[in-house]
Design a protein around this motif. Structure first.
Motif, PDB file in Angstrom:
ATOM      1  N   PRO A 345     -26.830 -22.638  36.037  1.00 14.31           N
ATOM      2  CA  PRO A 345     -26.825 -21.533  37.005  1.00 14.31           C
ATOM      3  C   PRO A 345     -28.202 -21.319  37.652  1.00 14.31           C
ATOM      4  O   PRO A 345     -28.296 -21.010  38.836  1.00 14.31           O
ATOM      5  CB  PRO A 345     -26.442 -20.318  36.158  1.00 14.31           C
ATOM      6  N   ASP A 346     -29.270 -21.497  36.853  1.00 17.31           N
ATOM      7  CA  ASP A 346     -30.623 -21.307  37.383  1.00 17.31           C
ATOM      8  C   ASP A 346     -30.953 -22.264  38.515  1.00 17.31           C
ATOM      9  O   ASP A 346     -31.894 -22.044  39.281  1.00 17.31           O
ATOM     10  CB  ASP A 346     -31.673 -21.575  36.269  1.00 17.31           C
ATOM     11  N   PHE A 347     -30.217 -23.342  38.572  1.00 17.11           N
ATOM     12  CA  PHE A 347     -30.535 -24.409  39.506  1.00 17.11           C
ATOM     13  C   PHE A 347     -30.088 -24.062  40.925  1.00 17.11           C
ATOM     14  O   PHE A 347     -30.426 -24.745  41.879  1.00 17.11           O
ATOM     15  CB  PHE A 347     -29.850 -25.684  38.999  1.00 17.11           C
ATOM     16  N   GLY A 348     -29.344 -22.972  41.033  1.00 17.22           N
ATOM     17  CA  GLY A 348     -28.854 -22.564  42.355  1.00 17.22           C
ATOM     18  C   GLY A 348     -27.618 -23.343  42.747  1.00 17.22           C
ATOM     19  O   GLY A 348     -27.066 -24.103  41.946  1.00 17.22           O
ATOM     20  N   PRO A 349     -27.152 -23.159  43.992  1.00 17.31           N
ATOM     21  CA  PRO A 349     -25.952 -23.879  44.436  1.00 17.31           C
ATOM     22  C   PRO A 349     -26.177 -25.386  44.312  1.00 17.31           C
ATOM     23  O   PRO A 349     -27.244 -25.867  44.698  1.00 17.31           O
ATOM     24  CB  PRO A 349     -25.806 -23.493  45.912  1.00 17.31           C
ATOM     25  N   HIS A 350     -25.220 -26.066  43.770  1.00 17.63           N
ATOM     26  CA  HIS A 350     -25.411 -27.499  43.584  1.00 17.63           C
ATOM     27  C   HIS A 350     -24.078 -28.208  43.383  1.00 17.63           C
ATOM     28  O   HIS A 350     -23.060 -27.575  43.108  1.00 17.63           O
ATOM     29  CB  HIS A 350     -26.317 -27.775  42.382  1.00 17.63           C
ATOM     30  N   ILE A 351     -24.116 -29.510  43.523  1.00 20.85           N
ATOM     31  CA  ILE A 351     -22.958 -30.348  43.222  1.00 20.85           C
ATOM     32  C   ILE A 351     -23.222 -31.039  41.893  1.00 20.85           C
ATOM     33  O   ILE A 351     -24.332 -31.496  41.635  1.00 20.85           O
ATOM     34  CB  ILE A 351     -22.773 -31.426  44.310  1.00 20.85           C
ATOM     35  N   ASN A 352     -22.202 -31.075  41.046  1.00 21.47           N
ATOM     36  CA  ASN A 352     -22.332 -31.717  39.742  1.00 21.47           C
ATOM     37  C   ASN A 352     -21.552 -33.026  39.763  1.00 21.47           C
ATOM     38  O   ASN A 352     -20.345 -33.038  39.546  1.00 21.47           O
ATOM     39  CB  ASN A 352     -21.801 -30.774  38.651  1.00 21.47           C
ATOM     40  N   PHE A 353     -22.232 -34.110  40.050  1.00 22.66           N
ATOM     41  CA  PHE A 353     -21.575 -35.419  40.063  1.00 22.66           C
ATOM     42  C   PHE A 353     -21.419 -35.925  38.622  1.00 22.66           C
ATOM     43  O   PHE A 353     -22.325 -35.768  37.804  1.00 22.66           O
ATOM     44  CB  PHE A 353     -22.408 -36.442  40.849  1.00 22.66           C
ATOM     45  N   ASP A 354     -20.274 -36.544  38.387  1.00 17.95           N
ATOM     46  CA  ASP A 354     -19.986 -37.124  37.057  1.00 17.95           C
ATOM     47  C   ASP A 354     -19.592 -38.568  37.311  1.00 17.95           C
ATOM     48  O   ASP A 354     -18.427 -38.912  37.368  1.00 17.95           O
ATOM     49  CB  ASP A 354     -18.826 -36.335  36.423  1.00 17.95           C
ATOM     50  N   ILE A 355     -20.579 -39.417  37.506  1.00 20.14           N
ATOM     51  CA  ILE A 355     -20.300 -40.754  38.020  1.00 20.14           C
ATOM     52  C   ILE A 355     -20.747 -41.833  37.049  1.00 20.14           C
ATOM     53  O   ILE A 355     -21.605 -41.607  36.201  1.00 20.14           O
ATOM     54  CB  ILE A 355     -20.954 -40.951  39.407  1.00 20.14           C
ATOM     55  N   ALA A 356     -20.137 -42.989  37.178  1.00 17.87           N
ATOM     56  CA  ALA A 356     -20.484 -44.099  36.284  1.00 17.87           C
ATOM     57  C   ALA A 356     -20.563 -45.399  37.057  1.00 17.87           C
ATOM     58  O   ALA A 356     -19.794 -45.630  37.994  1.00 17.87           O
ATOM     59  CB  ALA A 356     -19.449 -44.233  35.170  1.00 17.87           C
ATOM     60  N   VAL A 357     -21.500 -46.229  36.654  1.00 18.99           N
ATOM     61  CA  VAL A 357     -21.590 -47.610  37.147  1.00 18.99           C
ATOM     62  C   VAL A 357     -21.761 -48.504  35.915  1.00 18.99           C
ATOM     63  O   VAL A 357     -21.759 -48.015  34.779  1.00 18.99           O
ATOM     64  CB  VAL A 357     -22.772 -47.800  38.129  1.00 18.99           C
ATOM     65  N   ALA A 358     -21.912 -49.793  36.120  1.00 21.11           N
ATOM     66  CA  ALA A 358     -22.181 -50.688  34.990  1.00 21.11           C
ATOM     67  C   ALA A 358     -23.425 -50.177  34.262  1.00 21.11           C
ATOM     68  O   ALA A 358     -24.426 -49.871  34.910  1.00 21.11           O
ATOM     69  CB  ALA A 358     -22.398 -52.103  35.481  1.00 21.11           C
ATOM     70  N   PRO A 359     -23.383 -50.061  32.930  1.00 20.67           N
ATOM     71  CA  PRO A 359     -24.522 -49.524  32.182  1.00 20.67           C
ATOM     72  C   PRO A 359     -25.842 -50.222  32.524  1.00 20.67           C
ATOM     73  O   PRO A 359     -26.881 -49.569  32.606  1.00 20.67           O
ATOM     74  CB  PRO A 359     -24.128 -49.770  30.722  1.00 20.67           C
ATOM     75  N   SER A 360     -25.781 -51.536  32.758  1.00 22.80           N
ATOM     76  CA  SER A 360     -27.018 -52.264  33.042  1.00 22.80           C
ATOM     77  C   SER A 360     -27.578 -51.929  34.416  1.00 22.80           C
ATOM     78  O   SER A 360     -28.708 -52.263  34.726  1.00 22.80           O
ATOM     79  CB  SER A 360     -26.769 -53.771  32.928  1.00 22.80           C
ATOM     80  N   GLU A 361     -26.780 -51.263  35.253  1.00 27.07           N
ATOM     81  CA  GLU A 361     -27.205 -50.968  36.627  1.00 27.07           C
ATOM     82  C   GLU A 361     -27.483 -49.500  36.869  1.00 27.07           C
ATOM     83  O   GLU A 361     -27.836 -49.095  37.983  1.00 27.07           O
ATOM     84  CB  GLU A 361     -26.131 -51.462  37.608  1.00 27.07           C
TER      85      GLU A 361
END
Lengths: 474, 474
Positions: A345-361
């Protein structure tokens, strides 16, 4: 795309009367004050007050309720603990909520076979505690454990901090019972991990976010309880070094690594500014921070950990590190990682991305994302924290709160992700908030097959309309 | 049940001409001598000579081939290494075979991300060897490793001796590409274990035995290579004691138990009579025999194993035991377990059941099965060997070779299994040989949903007709 629209009006009143007659008035809430509590999940997407809240007590009542809803074309939003972060349980207007809150409890604990059969409404923490009391463990673990239900974790294929060791929820479910839109009960509550007798329908339902069926019961695979574990915080030069540490850790500890969590400097510094936790643990500026938890048992004591650390320092993979020496220290190290829930909440308005790519990348992907956001006027800062071994980052991007800024940031990040063949949601699910972006991860062909399956299993689109598949075209 | 019959005649000739034009004549075998090799798998079910053998070289060619076959209603039997034990790759009359034998090779090995991307026709052993050369491991392991292909193991969701530790094939596949009957390419070759962006179509295809699509490429999850392991053979009083040993082992070694295999006295004595392997290892009569393999690494040496054994003997769980002291001893102990493949023909005409119940109930189930078979004139002896921790037993029942005896024995065992909520096939798959019995494991409702999905994805029923779903009603 689905053509059949959902009719939410004409038949509704008589449908609700039928539902009350079938389930009993106690099981059907209609008072506005009662219903308001069920409007929204924790995603920030404000739902509408449901027309009614159905609270069936068992599988047969769920089947009765869904039969009636299909007949009257009443939209149904299945709900567990409403802890979802993608809006999958936030109700659209004109729908009823089906809550599993009266279907709770452990049905059977098979200690020797290491399985637990439970009702869908059972809180995750109840399952964890019951398992531990029997010397066993249910390894799916997420921050919302006290409120999230087993049914909800199955419907969303919940991830969490122990995916590295034991997989997503999907990998920990042996048997499943669910009710389809037309009231068909699919029940396969077997207790073996081996069953090749036909298509595995269970896996179609797991992660379908209440759009194909309502989970009623499940058989969970328990694990041997981990007698003890050691937790360390390591400061490393960069994400590449974190991957090197992970490789060394795998050589030393193999499958005994319980968690390998990563924090980027933006997140670390933000936690430092807000709390005294981070600075107290490790001082100075570093390029990346890792929390590593390892099972320690009879034969794997602190000796192994110290030799492991020595190897990291010798090779320049680690710059600083601290090993938790007490339960209090363990908890305070974990709090740094879990502070993402508090600083949010302290961070203000924001988008929370929950994304994944290849672990090595993942490291390079995050660099590209940072570069991209730097070039955007709209992005006012980032926090990055995630699961190194899974290639999954929770990227929080602050903005001015306008829909336009949100749109531009989301477009930029998801287009970048598409180039990296990534997942628009790694563990939170599509819900209603990420429907627009799903085609950045899934091809036209995949979407067509998904819609075909949805149409077959829920021809009138009554189950959780708007979630995962989007709003049907009328 | 499926209504659309398969038309195998009228259009066939022009279809085959089109196939040869599309794939090139080299890729389409039609000589009887060539085609005969592709008629049958290793199940003992003798297949018919295929009309032709299609050998596409890549995904696009598979798509072309299936588009033509769908248009001409030509039945297609997808084949990998033809090592299946349920007849899933034995060709019915009037079909073409689609072999993945020209689609082989490792496409990418991501050492740090611990993934391998491969073509479907790659032999399992090639994958294992390539992984090991990089210090990693692909843990799916079956006796047919040299011939079985990755595509075949995915299509059948192969199990094997390491399911206890790493799960079935399903748990080790991260990304999948497959071609549907109409030529649609579903490609999701992501390298992360976390992807909740929509329905998980991969899991619908895994284990579908070539009835929903043809697997072309896959991304496999590799594991850290196990530096070393210890193998012991333990004689115990009965199956219940074996479960107690397993519980103790889990406390000592947790997830480091690689294998926990069980042999009943009927199997042990048969191996003793045929070979010198079993008697040389442990003498005397015992109620049950266990092979346990445990990872040994830096910190888990023979000390731990010896203390573990001491606990077993103190509690009366074990009667005798031997720890392999050399590679030769390890191999000869494993040969006792793997001798099931060799003694098999000596046993005379028999049924090979591959069934599973809850692991805690496997002992009692086998007692019931023995009692039941004793009361049947037809059964001329049994051999029981299996995977204790998975609840999976391979029960071989000898008979006089007549169809009537076979029928009576199968009926008796599968009806018993149904009472125990078991799986008619744990790991070998339904294929063509177990289609009749699938309803002993799956409900009417489940069967209806499976058939619905099949009809949607393969409306003309061209893909592997007769397998898993049975012969369509005409």
């Amino acid at each position: 795309m689905k053509k059949a629209g959902i009719q939410l009006d004409a038949d509704c009143a008589s449908g609700l009367t039928e539902l009350a007659a079938a389930l009993g008035t106690k099981a059907v809430l209609t008072e506005p004050a009662d219903c308001d509590r069920y409007a929204s999940d924790q995603s920030g997407l404000i739902g509408a007050r449901p027309l009614a809240v159905l609270r069936p007590a068992n599988t047969e009542e769920v089947a009765q309720a869904l039969r009636i809803c299909t007949r009257h074309r009443i939209a149904v939003v299945p709900q567990g603990g409403r802890t979802g972060l993608s809006g999958g349980a936030s109700s659209p207007a004109g729908a009823v909520v089906l809550s599993t809150e009266r279907m709770t409890g452990v049905i059977e604990l098979d200690r020797q076979g290491m399985t637990m059969t439970v009702w869908a409404g059972t809180p995750l923490e109840t399952v964890q505690t019951t398992a531990r009391e029997a010397g066993l463990d249910y390894p799916v673990d997420i921050g919302a454990r006290g409120t999230a239900t087993i049914g909800g974790t199955i419907a969303t294929n919940a991830g969490g901090i122990r995916v590295l060791q034991h997989g997503m929820t999907r990998q920990n479910v042996l048997g499943l019972e669910a009710v389809l839109a037309d009231g068909t009960i699919l029940s396969r509550l077997g207790k073996t991990m081996k069953d090749n007798s036909g298509l595995d329908l269970k896996h179609l339902l797991i992660g379908s976010e209440g759009t194909l069926g309502v989970v009623t019961r499940a058989v969970l695979q328990l694990r041997q309880n981990v007698p003890d574990s050691a937790l360390a915080l390591i400061a490393v030069p960069d994400h590449a070094a974190a991957l090197s540490c992970l490789s060394v850790a795998r050589r030393w500890f193999g499958s005994r690594i319980c968690a390998f969590e990563g924090m980027w400097p933006d997140y670390w510094d933000f936690v430092c500014r807000r709390t005294s936790l981070a600075e107290a643990a490790i001082s100075g500026q570093h390029g990346f921070y890792v929390l590593i938890e390892v099972e320690t048992d009879h034969a794997n004591g602190e000796d192994a950990l110290e030799t492991f650390f020595a190897e990291l320092f010798e090779n320049g993979f680690a710059e600083d590190g601290v090993l938790a020496k007490s339960l209090a220290e363990t908890q305070s190290l974990w709090r740094i990682r879990e502070a993402v829930g508090e600083v949010d909440p302290d961070f203000g308005p924001h988008i929370n991305f929950d994304i994944a790519v290849a672990p090595s990348e993942l490291g390079k992907f995050c660099e590209s994302a940072d570069d991209l956001l730097e070039g955007l006027q709209d992005a006012a800062g980032t926090l990055k924290v995630g699961h190194v071994a899974d290639g999954n980052v929770h990227l929080l991007v602050a903005h001015d709160g306008s829909a336009e800024a949100e749109e531009r940031i989301e477009t930029a990040i998801y287009e970048l992700l598409s180039d990296w063949n990534g997942a628009v949601t790694a563990e939170h699910g599509v819900g209603r908030l990420k429907v627009r972006w799903i085609t950045h991860s899934r091809s036209r062909e995949e979407m067509a097959v998904m819609h075909t399956l949805k149409r077959q299993l829920d021809p009138f689109g009554i189950l959780n309309p708007g979630a995962l598949f989007g709003v049907p075209e009328s």
